[in-house]
Structures are given as C-alpha cells and as structure tokens.
Design a protein around this motif. Structure first.
Motif, PDB file in Angstrom:
ATOM      1  N   MET A  43     -33.489  11.045  -7.232  1.00  0.00           N
ATOM      2  CA  MET A  43     -32.043  11.127  -7.009  1.00  0.00           C
ATOM      3  C   MET A  43     -31.716  10.365  -5.725  1.00  0.00           C
ATOM      4  O   MET A  43     -32.453  10.445  -4.741  1.00  0.00           O
ATOM      5  N   VAL A  44     -30.617   9.617  -5.770  1.00  0.00           N
ATOM      6  CA  VAL A  44     -30.202   8.847  -4.598  1.00  0.00           C
ATOM      7  C   VAL A  44     -28.850   9.377  -4.128  1.00  0.00           C
ATOM      8  O   VAL A  44     -27.911   9.471  -4.916  1.00  0.00           O
ATOM      9  N   LEU A  45     -28.772   9.705  -2.840  1.00  0.00           N
ATOM     10  CA  LEU A  45     -27.501  10.152  -2.257  1.00  0.00           C
ATOM     11  C   LEU A  45     -26.977   9.082  -1.308  1.00  0.00           C
ATOM     12  O   LEU A  45     -27.701   8.153  -0.928  1.00  0.00           O
ATOM     13  N   GLY A  46     -25.703   9.235  -0.892  1.00  0.00           N
ATOM     14  CA  GLY A  46     -25.108   8.293   0.051  1.00  0.00           C
ATOM     15  C   GLY A  46     -25.674   8.471   1.454  1.00  0.00           C
ATOM     16  O   GLY A  46     -26.309   9.490   1.766  1.00  0.00           O
ATOM     17  N   ALA A  47     -25.411   7.474   2.310  1.00  0.00           N
ATOM     18  CA  ALA A  47     -26.001   7.458   3.649  1.00  0.00           C
ATOM     19  C   ALA A  47     -25.590   8.679   4.480  1.00  0.00           C
ATOM     20  O   ALA A  47     -26.343   9.124   5.343  1.00  0.00           O
ATOM     21  N   ALA A  48     -24.415   9.243   4.209  1.00  0.00           N
ATOM     22  CA  ALA A  48     -23.963  10.391   5.001  1.00  0.00           C
ATOM     23  C   ALA A  48     -24.179  11.714   4.262  1.00  0.00           C
ATOM     24  O   ALA A  48     -23.617  12.739   4.639  1.00  0.00           O
ATOM     25  N   GLU A  49     -24.979  11.679   3.209  1.00  0.00           N
ATOM     26  CA  GLU A  49     -25.177  12.890   2.399  1.00  0.00           C
ATOM     27  C   GLU A  49     -26.653  13.293   2.398  1.00  0.00           C
ATOM     28  O   GLU A  49     -27.533  12.442   2.535  1.00  0.00           O
ATOM     29  N   SER A  50     -26.891  14.603   2.201  1.00  0.00           N
ATOM     30  CA  SER A  50     -28.274  15.087   2.151  1.00  0.00           C
ATOM     31  C   SER A  50     -28.318  16.439   1.448  1.00  0.00           C
ATOM     32  O   SER A  50     -27.297  17.132   1.363  1.00  0.00           O
ATOM     33  N   VAL A  51     -29.488  16.813   0.952  1.00  0.00           N
ATOM     34  CA  VAL A  51     -29.658  18.166   0.418  1.00  0.00           C
ATOM     35  C   VAL A  51     -30.148  19.108   1.524  1.00  0.00           C
ATOM     36  O   VAL A  51     -30.075  20.323   1.374  1.00  0.00           O
ATOM     37  N   VAL A  52     -30.651  18.531   2.590  1.00  0.00           N
ATOM     38  CA  VAL A  52     -31.310  19.339   3.628  1.00  0.00           C
ATOM     39  C   VAL A  52     -30.332  20.357   4.218  1.00  0.00           C
ATOM     40  O   VAL A  52     -29.227  20.015   4.620  1.00  0.00           O
ATOM     41  N   GLY A  53     -30.773  21.606   4.209  1.00  0.00           N
ATOM     42  CA  GLY A  53     -29.928  22.683   4.743  1.00  0.00           C
ATOM     43  C   GLY A  53     -28.865  23.139   3.759  1.00  0.00           C
ATOM     44  O   GLY A  53     -28.060  24.012   4.057  1.00  0.00           O
TER      45      GLY A  53
END
Ligand SMILES: C[S@@+](CC[C@H](N)C(=O)[O-])C[C@H]1O[C@@H](n2cnc3c(N)ncnc32)[C@H](O)[C@@H]1O
Length: 293
Positions: free
Chosen positions: A241-251
């Motif tokens: 899965m690829v997210l945008g530069a300002a996005e993350s699943v972390v936390g």
C-alpha cells in the motif's frame, strides 16, 4: 453565511465525503461555494443551504460535495512512490505471481488521472518482463467530474509540464490542438469507477497494490482507522500500500506496517481486521463485532 449555515455544511461534508473541516474554514467554504450558488441561480450560501435543507436538491448537494473536494494532482507526484513501484513492488510481485501472471492495482482517489496513468506508464516502461501478463489498474474517485476528465486522458500543456518526463510525453501522448491526449493503449490499461471511500468497497475484490494518496489527510482519525481496516481486507497478504507524503498508519492503525526501508510504502501486518464494517461505522463498532466473535 451564518454560523448555522457553516455548521450544516460541516456536518454534511463530513457525512458525505469524510472531509473534516475545522471551525475556521469559512473562507474556504465561501471561495468554493459562492461561485457554485451563483451558477445555479442562487444569491449565496444561505440560499444554497436552504435549498439543501428542503430535501429536494440531491443534485445540488452532490455539486456542493464535489466543489469542496481538493483535486490537486500531477504526473509522477513525489517521484519516490513510482521508483518504489519499479524497483521494489514490481520485482517482488513479478516473482510472487509467476504462476498467476496477473496483477491488480487500485488507485483510490485517482482525481483527474495523472496518478493511475503514471502507474500505467511505469508498467509499460517495464517492457518485455510483463509480456503475457494481465494487468488491471482500477482508478476510483468520489467525484464524477474528475473521473470524466481522467477517462478522456486529455491534458493541458501546463498539466503535462508538471512531473511528466519529456521522453514519456513524446512516447505516450499525441498532440490534439493545444492539448495532449494519452495514447489509446495507455488509456485502455486504466478502468474507471465512481467510489466513495466512506462506503463499503469489499465488492472490488482483492488487490496486489493499493495507491491511496493525499486523500486520508482530509479525514478524521476514526475515519482513517475504519478505512485502513477495510483496505487491509482487500489487499493480498504480500501486497503493498502506498500513502501520500504527509500520511502514515503509524500511531493510527496496526493493520499495516511501514516498509523498513521504503518511505511511504506499507505492507499488511497479518492482523486480521474485524468482520466487514458497513457504511461509515466507527471502529468501536468493529471492535465490538470482533469481541462478539
Ligand atoms: C488531492 S486529490 C489526490 C489525487 C491523487 N491521489 C494524488 O495524490 O495526486 C484527492 C482526491 O480524493 C477525492 N476524494 C475526496 N474524498 C473522497 C472520498 N470520500 N472517497 C473517494 N475519493 C475522495 C477527491 O475527489 C480528489 O480527487
């Protein structure tokens, strides 16, 4: 626009598109909705809200939701995701899918098409290694307007100058007047479909790669959690899965884990999300369902 008009719009947009407007975005709403109100023959936002409240203005409501989405995109946006596609995801999947010889890629929130067509050009550039493979790229978005533009595959001089290497412009586009149209073979690699990420998408089947970039950023935390859980249900166990530069699943969610060396790239974590959640149900509901077995 009165404070109650603004509250009505905030609630409507949250429910319809997930857009989470803070309490101080009146200027944004005005800049996008005053022109729309005028276009449909109304004096301003208050009349627009009245019309929507009357309950007989579904088309106007859809226009309001579309007008408030941000469709900013460009070819090979951020570059690295496409390097990861070429250097990390495709080599791994070409090996893992040798027997099946097919790949499904989903570009969720595809806007006017630059992202799914960048993926298509990347794959085309891989040349003979993909000969005989069945490659499906599905482009979905909430907005019918952007999907229409994407289907046509016609871009302005300004749009092709943003991120698209000149050699790919020459190779894959034809000039039509002062515009540029993607050649039919690249257009044919991308299927389009209208889809709201707030709604169930299990019917799409499973994907080897999901690009979900620069859309979750507009959603609140609970909505992000719910969407990550649903994405985890439609991605292959060894998918990406690829997210945008300002996005993350972390936390936010543990159903995906960051790739140890590739920024912006995530893998399913092997955590089985709860049973399918219908509509915009909150994650608490998923937890309750999981607890109930
Ligand atoms: C900023 S663009 C990102 C386009 C592309 N992914 C990129 O990164 O260049 C965000 C897109 O998300 C779409 N969008 C917004 N809310 C959505 C929703 N609830 N479901 C599906 N798409 C949505 C918008 O219509 C818009 O085209």
């Amino acid at each position: 626009m009165t404070p109650s008009d603004y509250e009505f719009l905030r609630k409507l947009l949250k429910e319809r598109s997930g857009l989470d407007l803070s309490t101080d975005k009146q200027y944004l709403v005005e800049s996008r909705l005053v022109p729309l109100a005028r276009k449909v023959g109304l004096s301003g936002i208050s009349e627009l809200v009245q019309k929507m409240k009357s309950g007989s203005a579904e088309a106007v409501t859809a226009d309001v939701v579309e007008a408030m989405t941000t469709n900013e995109t460009f070819f090979f946006r951020d570059k690295t995701p496409f390097d990861h596609l070429k250097d990390t995801m495709m080599p791994a999947l070409l090996q893992a899918r040798t027997a099946r010889r097919s790949l499904r890629i989903w570009c969720a929130a595809s806007s006017t098409g630059q992202e799914p067509y960048s993926i298509a050009m990347c794959l085309k550039e891989l040349g003979p290694s993909l000969a005989g493979w069945k490659l499906d790229i599905l482009a979905t978005d909430l907005s019918q307007g952007v999907l229409e533009k994407s289907r046509a595959g016609i871009f302005s001089q300004f749009e092709v100058q943003r991120g698209l290497p000149i050699q790919l412009l020459v190779k894959y586009f034809s000039q039509v007047g002062d515009m540029w149209q993607l050649n039919a073979d690249i257009r044919a690699m991308v299927q389009h479909r209208q889809l709201n990420l707030l709604q169930d998408f299990a019917h799409l089947g499973t994907f080897d790669i999901i690009f979900c970039r620069n859309v979750l950023i507009y959603f609140d935390q609970d909505t992000k959690i719910t969407i990550f859980e649903r994405l985890a249900r439609v991605i292959e166990g060894d998918g990406f899965m690829v997210l945008g530069a300002a996005e993350s699943v972390v936390g936010i969610s543990d159903v995906f884990k960051p790739h140890p060396e590739r920024r912006g790239l995530y893998r399913p974590n092997g955590v089985r999300p709860a049973k399918p959640i219908i509509g915009g149900a909150a994650p608490q509901l998923a937890k309750a369902i999981a607890a109930a077995g």
